[in-house]
Design a protein around this motif. Structure first.
Motif, mmCIF file in Angstrom:
data_model
loop_
_atom_site.group_PDB
_atom_site.id
_atom_site.type_symbol
_atom_site.label_atom_id
_atom_site.label_comp_id
_atom_site.label_asym_id
_atom_site.label_seq_id
_atom_site.Cartn_x
_atom_site.Cartn_y
_atom_site.Cartn_z
ATOM 1 N N ASN A 91 1.176 -1.238 -0.149
ATOM 2 C CA ASN A 91 0.070 -0.253 -0.270
ATOM 3 C C ASN A 91 1.115 1.423 -0.211
ATOM 4 O O ASN A 91 1.662 1.272 1.059
ATOM 5 N N PRO A 92 0.971 2.049 -0.924
ATOM 6 C CA PRO A 92 2.303 3.510 -1.354
ATOM 7 C C PRO A 92 1.114 4.317 -1.107
ATOM 8 O O PRO A 92 1.999 5.128 0.019
ATOM 9 N N GLU A 93 0.531 4.071 0.847
ATOM 10 C CA GLU A 93 -0.340 5.299 1.150
ATOM 11 C C GLU A 93 0.802 5.526 3.031
ATOM 12 O O GLU A 93 0.334 5.743 3.501
ATOM 13 N N ASP A 94 0.735 3.752 3.435
ATOM 14 C CA ASP A 94 0.600 3.196 4.846
ATOM 15 C C ASP A 94 2.120 2.616 4.804
ATOM 16 O O ASP A 94 2.721 2.508 5.612
ATOM 17 N N LYS A 95 2.814 2.689 3.456
ATOM 18 C CA LYS A 95 4.559 2.330 3.483
ATOM 19 C C LYS A 95 4.496 0.668 4.084
ATOM 20 O O LYS A 95 5.646 0.407 4.955
ATOM 21 N N THR A 96 3.533 -0.146 3.980
ATOM 22 C CA THR A 96 3.685 -1.334 4.416
ATOM 23 C C THR A 96 2.992 -2.194 3.016
ATOM 24 O O THR A 96 2.736 -2.113 2.533
ATOM 25 N N SER A 107 11.620 -2.426 -9.956
ATOM 26 C CA SER A 107 11.897 -2.630 -8.422
ATOM 27 C C SER A 107 11.034 -2.493 -7.165
ATOM 28 O O SER A 107 10.517 -1.571 -7.700
ATOM 29 N N PRO A 108 10.801 -3.051 -6.315
ATOM 30 C CA PRO A 108 10.197 -2.757 -5.326
ATOM 31 C C PRO A 108 10.559 -1.580 -4.610
ATOM 32 O O PRO A 108 12.168 -0.920 -4.173
ATOM 33 N N PRO A 109 9.967 -0.462 -4.036
ATOM 34 C CA PRO A 109 10.551 0.481 -3.981
ATOM 35 C C PRO A 109 10.583 0.072 -2.409
ATOM 36 O O PRO A 109 11.215 -0.188 -1.716
ATOM 37 N N ARG A 110 11.968 1.308 -1.808
ATOM 38 C CA ARG A 110 13.216 1.106 -0.915
ATOM 39 C C ARG A 110 12.418 2.109 0.294
ATOM 40 O O ARG A 110 13.048 1.133 1.620
ATOM 41 N N ASP A 111 11.187 2.321 0.615
ATOM 42 C CA ASP A 111 10.437 3.071 1.834
ATOM 43 C C ASP A 111 9.326 2.482 2.590
ATOM 44 O O ASP A 111 8.778 2.838 2.821
ATOM 45 N N ILE A 112 8.868 0.859 1.932
ATOM 46 C CA ILE A 112 7.698 0.461 2.123
ATOM 47 C C ILE A 112 8.770 -0.610 2.994
ATOM 48 O O ILE A 112 9.500 -1.373 3.406
ATOM 49 N N ARG A 113 7.716 -1.081 4.265
ATOM 50 C CA ARG A 113 8.350 -2.390 5.540
ATOM 51 C C ARG A 113 7.304 -3.376 4.554
ATOM 52 O O ARG A 113 6.070 -3.261 4.986
ATOM 53 N N TRP A 114 8.288 -4.203 4.366
ATOM 54 C CA TRP A 114 8.378 -5.726 4.240
ATOM 55 C C TRP A 114 8.103 -6.910 5.310
ATOM 56 O O TRP A 114 8.729 -6.444 5.986
#
Length: 216
Positions: free
Chosen positions: A103-108, A206-213
Motif C-alpha cells: 500500500n503506497p499510502e501507509d508504506k507497508t 524494483s520494489p520501492p525502498r521506503d516500504i516496511r516489508w
C-alpha cells in the motif's frame, strides 16, 4: 487485498494480456493451442510495455460487483507490475520468483516467494504447449466485433481456478479482456486498453525502498 494465492494468477493473466498475439490466419486463430504458442513466443519480444486496466469482481450469485482501475507495466520474461489507482491505491510486483504487494499510502507491504511453474496461470507462460495440453482443455470461438475468445479449463481440480476466457482483438493483436471464475463461482474480469511501449522506466520493476516489508 485479495488472498495472496489469487495474486499470482491475476498477474499471470495480465502477462498474457499484454503480449502481442499471432492470429495471422483464421485457421491459426481457430486452434487455441497455436494462438497460445504465439502468445508465449511473443512475450519476450514485446519488450517493456504499459497499458490501462479495469478490474471487476462479481461475487457468486450477483450480476454486478466491485470495480477497480489502474495501470500495468511489464518487462518480460521476468517482471510485471500492477498499480491500482481507483478507488484505493495498491500495487503488486512479480519479478523472478518473488512477489511484492504493498500500500503506497501507509508504506507497508508483503514479500513472498512464488513457484512460477506450479501456480495456476503462471504455468501458461513457462511451460511448453505440449505440457499445457496435459493440464488444460482449450477451445476457441468467434466473438462480437471480429474478436476471438479462448476458453481454458483445468483437467484436474485447481483451488484458484475453475475456468478462464481470454478475448483477443486480431486487428491490434492484443488481448483486450480476461475473465475467470474461482471454485466458489466468483467472477473476476479484466478489461485492458491503451497499450504503449515503455522506455527508460526500469526502476519501476524494483520494489520501492521506503516500504516496511512483512516476509512472514
Amino acid at each position: 487485498m485479495r488472498p495472496k494465492t489469487l495474486v499470482p494468477f491475476a498477474l499471470a493473466l495480465a502477462l498474457v494480456a499484454v503480449a502481442a498475439i499471432d492470429v495471422s490466419s483464421a485457421q491459426d486463430a481457430a486452434d487455441p493451442w497455436k494462438t497460445l504458442q504465439g502468445v508465449r513466443n511473443s512475450l519476450v519480444e514485446a519488450g517493456a510495455t504499459g497499458a490501462a486496466f479495469t478490474q471487476t469482481y462479481v461475487p457468486a450469485g450477483f450480476t454486478s460487483g466491485e470495480q477497480e482501475s489502474g495501470r500495468l507495466a511489464l518487462n518480460l520474461p521476468d517482471c510485471l507490475r500492477w498499480d491500482y489507482q481507483q478507488p484505493y491505491p495498491k500495487s503488486f510486483l512479480l519479478c523472478g520468483g518473488v512477489a511484492h504487494s504493498w500500500n503506497p499510502e501507509d508504506k507497508t507491504g508483503r514479500r513472498y516467494r512464488v513457484d512460477r511453474k506450479n501456480e495456476p496461470g503462471l504455468d501458461l507462460l513457462l511451460l511448453g504447449v505440449e505440457d499445457l495440453k496435459r493440464r488444460y482443455n482449450a477451445t476457441s470461438r468467434p466473438a462480437d466485433g471480429g474478436r476471438i475468445q479462448i476458453s481454458l479449463s483445468p483437467k484436474q481440480k485447481v483451488d484458484a481456478l475453475a475456468d478462464a476466457v481470454l478475448t483477443v482483438d486480431p486487428k491490434s493483436e492484443r488481448l483486450v479482456e480476461v475473465s475467470y471464475h474461482d471454485r466458489e463461482g466468483n467472477l473476476t474480469r479484466f478489461q485492458i486498453n491503451g497499450y504503449r511501449s515503455l522506455t527508460g522506466q526500469a526502476a519501476q520493476f524494483s520494489p520501492p525502498r521506503d516500504i516496511r516489508w512483512d516476509e512472514s
